[in-house]
Design a protein around this motif. Structure first.
Motif, PDB file in Angstrom:
ATOM      1  N   PHE A 146     -21.803 -88.035 -27.246  1.00 44.69           N
ATOM      2  CA  PHE A 146     -21.690 -86.584 -27.123  1.00 44.69           C
ATOM      3  C   PHE A 146     -21.839 -86.190 -25.659  1.00 44.69           C
ATOM      4  N   PRO A 147     -20.988 -85.334 -25.129  1.00 44.31           N
ATOM      5  CA  PRO A 147     -20.024 -84.440 -25.764  1.00 44.31           C
ATOM      6  C   PRO A 147     -18.566 -84.915 -25.657  1.00 44.31           C
ATOM      7  N   ASP A 148     -18.315 -86.186 -25.798  1.00 43.74           N
ATOM      8  CA  ASP A 148     -16.949 -86.698 -25.698  1.00 43.74           C
ATOM      9  C   ASP A 148     -16.069 -86.215 -26.847  1.00 43.74           C
ATOM     10  N   ASP A 149     -14.775 -86.135 -26.560  1.00 47.04           N
ATOM     11  CA  ASP A 149     -13.766 -86.019 -27.609  1.00 47.04           C
ATOM     12  C   ASP A 149     -13.249 -87.419 -27.858  1.00 47.04           C
ATOM     13  N   VAL A 150     -12.869 -87.689 -29.094  1.00 48.00           N
ATOM     14  CA  VAL A 150     -12.375 -89.008 -29.464  1.00 48.00           C
ATOM     15  C   VAL A 150     -10.944 -88.863 -29.963  1.00 48.00           C
ATOM     16  N   ALA A 151     -10.013 -89.542 -29.292  1.00 46.97           N
ATOM     17  CA  ALA A 151      -8.643 -89.638 -29.789  1.00 46.97           C
ATOM     18  C   ALA A 151      -8.627 -90.852 -30.710  1.00 46.97           C
ATOM     19  N   VAL A 152      -8.387 -90.613 -31.977  1.00 47.77           N
ATOM     20  CA  VAL A 152      -8.419 -91.670 -32.978  1.00 47.77           C
ATOM     21  C   VAL A 152      -6.982 -92.100 -33.265  1.00 47.77           C
ATOM     22  N   GLY A 153      -6.662 -93.332 -32.880  1.00 51.30           N
ATOM     23  CA  GLY A 153      -5.335 -93.878 -33.123  1.00 51.30           C
ATOM     24  C   GLY A 153      -5.325 -94.645 -34.428  1.00 51.30           C
ATOM     25  N   MET A 154      -4.230 -94.504 -35.179  1.00 49.96           N
ATOM     26  CA  MET A 154      -4.165 -95.122 -36.497  1.00 49.96           C
ATOM     27  C   MET A 154      -2.788 -95.712 -36.737  1.00 49.96           C
ATOM     28  N   LYS A 155      -2.781 -96.905 -37.351  1.00 49.32           N
ATOM     29  CA  LYS A 155      -1.521 -97.506 -37.784  1.00 49.32           C
ATOM     30  C   LYS A 155      -1.809 -98.401 -38.984  1.00 49.32           C
ATOM     31  N   VAL A 156      -0.776 -98.641 -39.776  1.00 48.37           N
ATOM     32  CA  VAL A 156      -0.859 -99.574 -40.888  1.00 48.37           C
ATOM     33  C   VAL A 156      -0.303-100.900 -40.391  1.00 48.37           C
ATOM     34  N   VAL A 157      -1.091-101.962 -40.547  1.00 52.97           N
ATOM     35  CA  VAL A 157      -0.645-103.279 -40.101  1.00 52.97           C
ATOM     36  C   VAL A 157      -0.257-104.184 -41.263  1.00 52.97           C
ATOM     37  N   HIS A 158      -0.611-103.781 -42.494  1.00 47.79           N
ATOM     38  CA  HIS A 158      -0.170-104.518 -43.683  1.00 47.79           C
ATOM     39  C   HIS A 158      -0.133-103.555 -44.858  1.00 47.79           C
TER      40      HIS A 158
END
Length: 144
Positions: free
Chosen positions: A78-90
């Motif tokens: 805190f107080p960071d912002d988090v860029a959450v990256g997402m992908k499906v690998v299977h």
């Protein structure tokens, strides 16, 4: 064992920015490990809900988490912002493996990279079942 390297933000087709909270920090001044997993769970379910394929109270078929893991590279707090990256690998018949990366503020290299596995089950019987077509379509959008 070969040392892992942090992922790059450009490797993820879905990015959601989420804020940290004061209570996310541990006594060492950085985000507690359990919060990383909370970000994983939140981004997956947010994707499914926003695509109209998950009603947490009524969906007949739901994904249960059967496996998670995380590799940490640098601290977030805190107080960071988090860029959450997402992908499906299977994307299997009844299971899906996500890769999720957390990027601190504007960083292009991940602070943490994790895996998250859902097995789809019939809510009533709790037995594995095929991933519904609509869910599969929503997951195919972010499959690499």
């Amino acid at each position: 064992m070969q040392k892992k390297s942090p992922s790059a933000k450009v490797d993820y087709p879905r990015i959601v920015v989420m804020p940290t909270r004061w209570g996310d920090n541990d006594s060492y001044g950085h985000m507690n490990n359990v919060v990383y997993y909370s970000f994983f769970d939140s981004v997956v379910n947010k994707h499914l809900i926003e695509n109209g394929v998950l009603d947490v109270a009524r969906s007949e078929v739901v994904g249960l988490v059967i496996e998670t893991q995380c590799t940490f590279f640098s601290s977030i707090g805190f107080p960071d912002d988090v860029a959450v990256g997402m992908k499906v690998v299977h994307l299997g018949r009844s299971s899906v493996r996500y890769e999720i990366a957390l990027f601190r503020n504007d960083a292009q290299e991940a602070s943490a990279v994790g895996q998250f596995v859902h097995v789809y089950v019939n809510r009533q019987s709790n037995r594995p079942t095929e991933i519904p077509a609509a869910v599969r379509a929503a997951l195919a959008e972010i499959t690499v």
